[in-house]
Scaffold this motif. Structure first.
Motif, PDB file in Angstrom:
ATOM      1  N   LEU A   6      -8.635  51.201  26.469  1.00  0.00           N
ATOM      2  CA  LEU A   6      -8.211  50.335  25.593  1.00  0.00           C
ATOM      3  C   LEU A   6      -6.417  49.991  25.339  1.00  0.00           C
ATOM      4  CD1 LEU A   6     -11.309  49.865  24.461  1.00  0.00           C
ATOM      5  CD2 LEU A   6     -10.968  49.785  22.587  1.00  0.00           C
ATOM      6  N   VAL A   7      -6.810  48.642  26.151  1.00  0.00           N
ATOM      7  CA  VAL A   7      -5.216  48.895  26.498  1.00  0.00           C
ATOM      8  C   VAL A   7      -5.282  47.044  25.337  1.00  0.00           C
ATOM      9  CG1 VAL A   7      -5.011  49.464  28.340  1.00  0.00           C
ATOM     10  CG2 VAL A   7      -5.421  47.374  28.309  1.00  0.00           C
ATOM     11  N   LYS A   8      -3.392  46.408  25.260  1.00  0.00           N
ATOM     12  CA  LYS A   8      -3.544  45.626  24.296  1.00  0.00           C
ATOM     13  C   LYS A   8      -2.452  44.861  25.205  1.00  0.00           C
ATOM     14  CE  LYS A   8      -2.963  44.055  19.430  1.00  0.00           C
ATOM     15  NZ  LYS A   8      -3.460  44.547  18.383  1.00  0.00           N
ATOM     16  N   ILE A  38       1.974  52.519  23.965  1.00  0.00           N
ATOM     17  CA  ILE A  38       0.670  53.374  23.569  1.00  0.00           C
ATOM     18  C   ILE A  38      -0.284  53.537  24.374  1.00  0.00           C
ATOM     19  CG2 ILE A  38      -0.156  52.007  22.195  1.00  0.00           C
ATOM     20  CD1 ILE A  38       0.977  55.786  21.581  1.00  0.00           C
ATOM     21  N   LEU A  61      -9.921  47.941  29.642  1.00  0.00           N
ATOM     22  CA  LEU A  61     -10.339  46.730  28.508  1.00  0.00           C
ATOM     23  C   LEU A  61      -9.726  46.067  27.823  1.00  0.00           C
ATOM     24  CD1 LEU A  61     -13.588  44.803  27.289  1.00  0.00           C
ATOM     25  CD2 LEU A  61     -13.434  47.266  26.306  1.00  0.00           C
ATOM     26  N   SER A  62      -9.380  44.904  27.627  1.00  0.00           N
ATOM     27  CA  SER A  62      -8.940  43.928  26.623  1.00  0.00           C
ATOM     28  C   SER A  62      -9.488  43.159  26.006  1.00  0.00           C
ATOM     29  CB  SER A  62      -7.690  43.980  27.545  1.00  0.00           C
ATOM     30  OG  SER A  62      -6.601  43.471  26.713  1.00  0.00           O
ATOM     31  N   MET A  63      -8.870  42.839  24.589  1.00  0.00           N
ATOM     32  CA  MET A  63      -9.852  41.408  24.483  1.00  0.00           C
ATOM     33  C   MET A  63      -8.336  40.717  24.091  1.00  0.00           C
ATOM     34  SD  MET A  63     -11.297  40.923  20.877  1.00  0.00           S
ATOM     35  CE  MET A  63     -10.395  40.091  19.604  1.00  0.00           C
ATOM     36  N   LEU A 103     -15.084  44.818  20.886  1.00  0.00           N
ATOM     37  CA  LEU A 103     -14.646  45.647  21.431  1.00  0.00           C
ATOM     38  C   LEU A 103     -15.812  46.564  21.478  1.00  0.00           C
ATOM     39  CD1 LEU A 103     -11.025  46.157  20.995  1.00  0.00           C
ATOM     40  CD2 LEU A 103     -11.859  45.633  22.583  1.00  0.00           C
ATOM     41  N   THR A 117      -8.049  54.806  22.792  1.00  0.00           N
ATOM     42  CA  THR A 117      -7.352  53.974  22.436  1.00  0.00           C
ATOM     43  C   THR A 117      -5.793  54.382  21.822  1.00  0.00           C
ATOM     44  OG1 THR A 117      -7.315  54.491  19.813  1.00  0.00           O
ATOM     45  CG2 THR A 117      -9.545  52.896  20.813  1.00  0.00           C
ATOM     46  N   GLY A 118      -5.149  53.626  21.895  1.00  0.00           N
ATOM     47  CA  GLY A 118      -3.659  53.763  20.754  1.00  0.00           C
ATOM     48  C   GLY A 118      -4.012  54.734  19.098  1.00  0.00           C
ATOM     49  N   GLN A 120      -1.569  53.029  17.373  1.00  0.00           N
ATOM     50  CA  GLN A 120      -0.953  52.653  16.810  1.00  0.00           C
ATOM     51  C   GLN A 120      -0.405  51.503  17.252  1.00  0.00           C
ATOM     52  OE1 GLN A 120       0.332  54.225  13.515  1.00  0.00           O
ATOM     53  NE2 GLN A 120      -0.225  52.284  11.746  1.00  0.00           N
ATOM     54  N   SER A 121      -0.956  50.076  17.452  1.00  0.00           N
ATOM     55  CA  SER A 121      -0.355  49.181  18.529  1.00  0.00           C
ATOM     56  C   SER A 121       1.045  48.444  17.413  1.00  0.00           C
ATOM     57  CB  SER A 121      -1.077  48.088  17.932  1.00  0.00           C
ATOM     58  OG  SER A 121      -1.330  47.775  17.380  1.00  0.00           O
ATOM     59  N   SER A 125      -0.375  47.321  14.982  1.00  0.00           N
ATOM     60  CA  SER A 125      -0.296  48.469  13.946  1.00  0.00           C
ATOM     61  C   SER A 125      -1.619  48.888  12.732  1.00  0.00           C
ATOM     62  CB  SER A 125       1.199  48.144  12.811  1.00  0.00           C
ATOM     63  OG  SER A 125       1.915  47.853  13.299  1.00  0.00           O
ATOM     64  N   GLY A 126      -2.917  48.378  13.332  1.00  0.00           N
ATOM     65  CA  GLY A 126      -4.345  48.774  12.015  1.00  0.00           C
ATOM     66  C   GLY A 126      -4.230  50.091  12.614  1.00  0.00           C
ATOM     67  N   GLY A 127      -4.063  50.482  13.415  1.00  0.00           N
ATOM     68  CA  GLY A 127      -4.254  52.059  13.407  1.00  0.00           C
ATOM     69  C   GLY A 127      -5.711  52.643  12.978  1.00  0.00           C
ATOM     70  N   ILE A 129      -9.172  50.561  14.842  1.00  0.00           N
ATOM     71  CA  ILE A 129     -10.189  50.472  16.235  1.00  0.00           C
ATOM     72  C   ILE A 129     -11.119  51.222  16.180  1.00  0.00           C
ATOM     73  CG2 ILE A 129      -9.639  48.941  18.221  1.00  0.00           C
ATOM     74  CD1 ILE A 129      -9.287  47.014  15.440  1.00  0.00           C
TER      75      ILE A 129
END
Ligand SMILES: Cc1cc2nc3c(=O)[nH]c(=O)nc-3n(C[C@H](O)[C@H](O)[C@H](O)COP(=O)(O)OP(=O)(O)OC[C@H]3O[C@@H](n4cnc5c(N)ncnc54)[C@H](O)[C@@H]3O)c2cc1C
Ligand SMILES: Nc1ncnc2c1ncn2[C@@H]1O[C@H](COP(=O)(O)O)[C@@H](O)[C@H]1O
Lengths: 258, 329
Positions: A6-8, A38, A61-63, A103, A117-118, A120-121, A125-127, A129
């Motif tokens: 999962l990338v963003k 990340i 995969l990205s949204m 996702l 996934t990372g 936290q983005s 910074s949700g951390g 997902i």
């Protein structure tokens, strides 16, 4: 083994990051937009496993809005076999719940043995997902891994929390999230960039995924107010002439900070 | 059967491997009390229930729900989510507060996904208006204040550790109820082993510390990083670091201040040999007073420093420590 990473796309942290004070949404034109570091490290975990294990398929995969396709393509240039992008106008300003639902539906559709996934983005910074997706698709999660060992039937790793380090193991299929303690990603080379142009790139909408973005059935989190804080300004700056330590001590004592 | 207040706020309290409540508990109960009646949930081995319930009451929880965690239960996160589901069904709270720790985020994320509730993370405050509970956030490194609310239902909110100053009054005789939990059977990872982090208990914790002394690449080695510790101890401060210092192995990752590390808002932040990259500033620029020592007069840290010293930290800091110690004596 099929690994979905999962990338963003995020605003470059080296530049100006702005929120629109009317909509509360990130101002996409304020600075450059890049693949989150990340996410690149997550992809590196998958690619190094694929390098060592023939028959591994890596999907990014990205949204993200349509304009982010070029950024996601970098994942293909780095070595992923295919990309999936979820694009839908109804996703503008999506909260964590909707993002995770979308996702989760996408990884289910793509199929996976492992989702990376990372932790936290750098923008949200949700951390959360990774754990939310795991709940939706009914698999275990192992988050915040600072070391990862992928096996044929399980994934293990070191989970660094405030209290200490735990060793955790999850049977596959599973979702993991990784921390920035894992190695930096490889750079796409010329061959990779050329090859990326021919790789499958699938674009999905909410109806393809059967996800309803409506607010009637599922509670969503909405922004109710946003304000900008005045920027900080510089105070006194002295050059050490042999007594700066004493001057600093006096400053701290005077301001009751020591 | 216990009755629960109409304005109940359910708080999940993290329990440390040592069997004590995590430090975050005081702020969570304090935050809950500021917007309603706290109901604390504690998931732990049965023999720990009594001590933990008293500890929660001392922090201001009049009602405590305790759920069993078998000694052999090594499943990650899922038992806590199952307990939270049972507690929420019972209490019907206006909001659910969880620590924004690694464990807490996993619990809150899975719980919100399972029960289709709105989730908001890393709140630095909570409030209530006519329509319900609001979470307050500090985003993009403190550059913006944002408030959020659920469209309907109880809000699930993770609260930034060390961000809440409010404390609730101690409760002398809490109502302690044992919670029955039906396991969901959701697949979980297992915790194979655990190695507790060694912490110098005499020093304040980074999160929520009133003073922080942080060191960067300018410290040059793990041995020389001791200078940061000396100044921290002189000031009674917690220790922080830049990512470069963490990457170089001077200190563990848990010390990292910044966008991908800890966010702090102390009264005093001292940056030693830190250039002040935007990602570092994102974790500390809301400090009340910032002091920087850097030999490069153009380092960006000076743009936000209240008191900047252009100089060699290896000469300035020992002199500073000596001057402060002399004052103390
Ligand atoms: C996605 C992403 C996330 C990031 N997250 C974080 C984060 O959370 N936290 C973080 O800190 N960084 C983060 N970074 C890294 C950040 O960009 C910087 O690389 C990092 O903060 C630099 O650390 P530093 O200031 O210690 O090192 P440097 O930038 O190398 O600065 C060292 C400073 O020490 C000074 N110095 C050297 N010797 C002396 C001496 N004897 N006396 C006085 N001064 C001296 C130098 O003049 C220099 O200014 C992130 C980067 C990215 C891309
Ligand atoms: N829109 C998105 N598209 C793809 N992956 C995402 C998205 N948002 C979050 N993620 C993944 O979830 C991780 C944590 O993100 P966040 O919850 O924003 O901190 C990221 O590192 C990504 O791997």
């Amino acid at each position: 083994m099929k690994i979905v990473v999962l990338v963003k796309e995020v605003p470059d942290t080296y530049g100006d990051r702005k929120l629109n004070l009317e909509t509360g949404l990130a101002d996409r034109d304020a600075g450059e937009r890049v693949l989150d570091e990340i996410g690149e490290r997550s992809l590196e975990v998958a690619l190094s496993y694929a390098d060592a294990n023939a028959g591994t398929e890596v999907v990014v995969l990205s949204m993200a809005p349509e304009a982010s396709a070029a950024t996601i393509r970098k994942g293909l240039a780095m070595g992923a076999a295919s990309a999936v992008q979820v694009v839908d106008d109804a996703l503008v300003g999506a909260d964590l719940g909707l993002t995770a639902e979308v996702l989760a539906a996408a990884v289910k559709r793509t199929g996976f043995d492992l989702v990376i996934t990372g932790n936290q983005s750098t923008d949200g910074s949700g951390g959360v997902i990774g754990a939310m997706i795991a709940e939706h698709v009914g698999v275990p999660h192992a988050t915040a891994l600072s070391a990862v060992e992928i096996g044929e039937t399980q994934v293990s790793g070191t989970r660094a929390t405030d209290a200490g380090n735990a060793r955790v193991t999850a049977p596959l299929p599973a979702v993991i999230s990784i921390t920035e303690a894992l190695p930096d990603a490889r750079f796409p080379n010329f061959k990779g960039i050329m090859a990326a142009k021919k790789k499958p790139f699938e674009t999905l909408s909410l109806s393809d995924l059967g996800v309803d973005a409506g607010v009637e059935t599922t509670a969503r989190s909405i922004m109710t107010a946003v304000s900008e804080k005045p920027p900080r300004s510089a105070g006194v700056k002295i050059v050490d002439e042999g007594d700066a330590g004493e001057k600093l001590a006096a400053y701290l004592i005077e301001n009751r900070l020591a | 059967m216990t009755d629960f207040a109409a304005d109940s706020i359910l708080v999940h309290l993290d329990v440390l491997p040592s069997g004590e409540l995590a430090k975050s508990a005081a702020g969570l109960v304090g935050a809950a009390a500021s917007i309603g009646t706290p109901v604390a949930l504690i998931v732990a081995p049965a023999e720990k229930h009594e001590a933990l319930a008293s500890a929660a009451a001392a922090l201001g929880a009049p009602t405590v729900l305790v759920a069993d965690l078998g000694a052999g239960d090594t499943a990650l996160t899922v038992p806590f989510v199952d307990a939270l589901v049972a507690a929420c069904d019972l209490v019907q709270p206006d909001a659910v507060l969880v620590s924004n720790s690694i464990e807490g985020r996993d619990i809150a994320g899975r719980f919100a996904a399972r029960t289709k509730r709105a989730l908001s993370v890393d709140a630095v405050g909570v409030a209530r208006d006519d329509e319900g509970v609001i979470a307050q956030h500090s985003v993009y490194g403190g550059a913006y204040n944002v408030s959020s609310a659920p469209t309907f239902g109880a809000y699930v909110v993770t609260v930034r550790q060390g961000a809440i100053d409010a404390r609730a009054e101690a409760v002398a005789s809490p109502v302690v109820t044992r919670l029955d939990v039906t396991p969901s059977g959701a697949p979980a990872a297992t915790i194979d082993s655990f190695e507790e982090a060694v912490v110098a208990s005499s020093r304040p914790e980074l999160r929520g510390a009133g003073k922080v002394v942080a060191g960067g690449r300018g410290l040059a080695s793990a041995e020389k990083f001791a200078l940061v510790e000396q100044l921290a101890d002189t000031l009674g401060a917690a220790i922080g670091a830049s990512r470069a210092a963490v990457d170089a192995g001077y200190v563990p990752y848990s010390y990292q201040v910044g966008q991908t590390g800890v966010s702090v808002s102390p009264q005093l932040y001292v940056a030693l040999g830190i250039s002040g990259a935007i990602q570092h500033k994102a974790g500390m620029q809301t400090a009340k007073t910032i002091v920087a020592i850097n030999k490069d007069g153009d380092a960006p840290i000076f743009e936000i420093a209240d008191f900047g010293v252009v100089g060699d930290l290896f000469t300035v800091v020992p002199q500073l420590i000596a001057a402060l110690e002399a004052k103390k004596a």
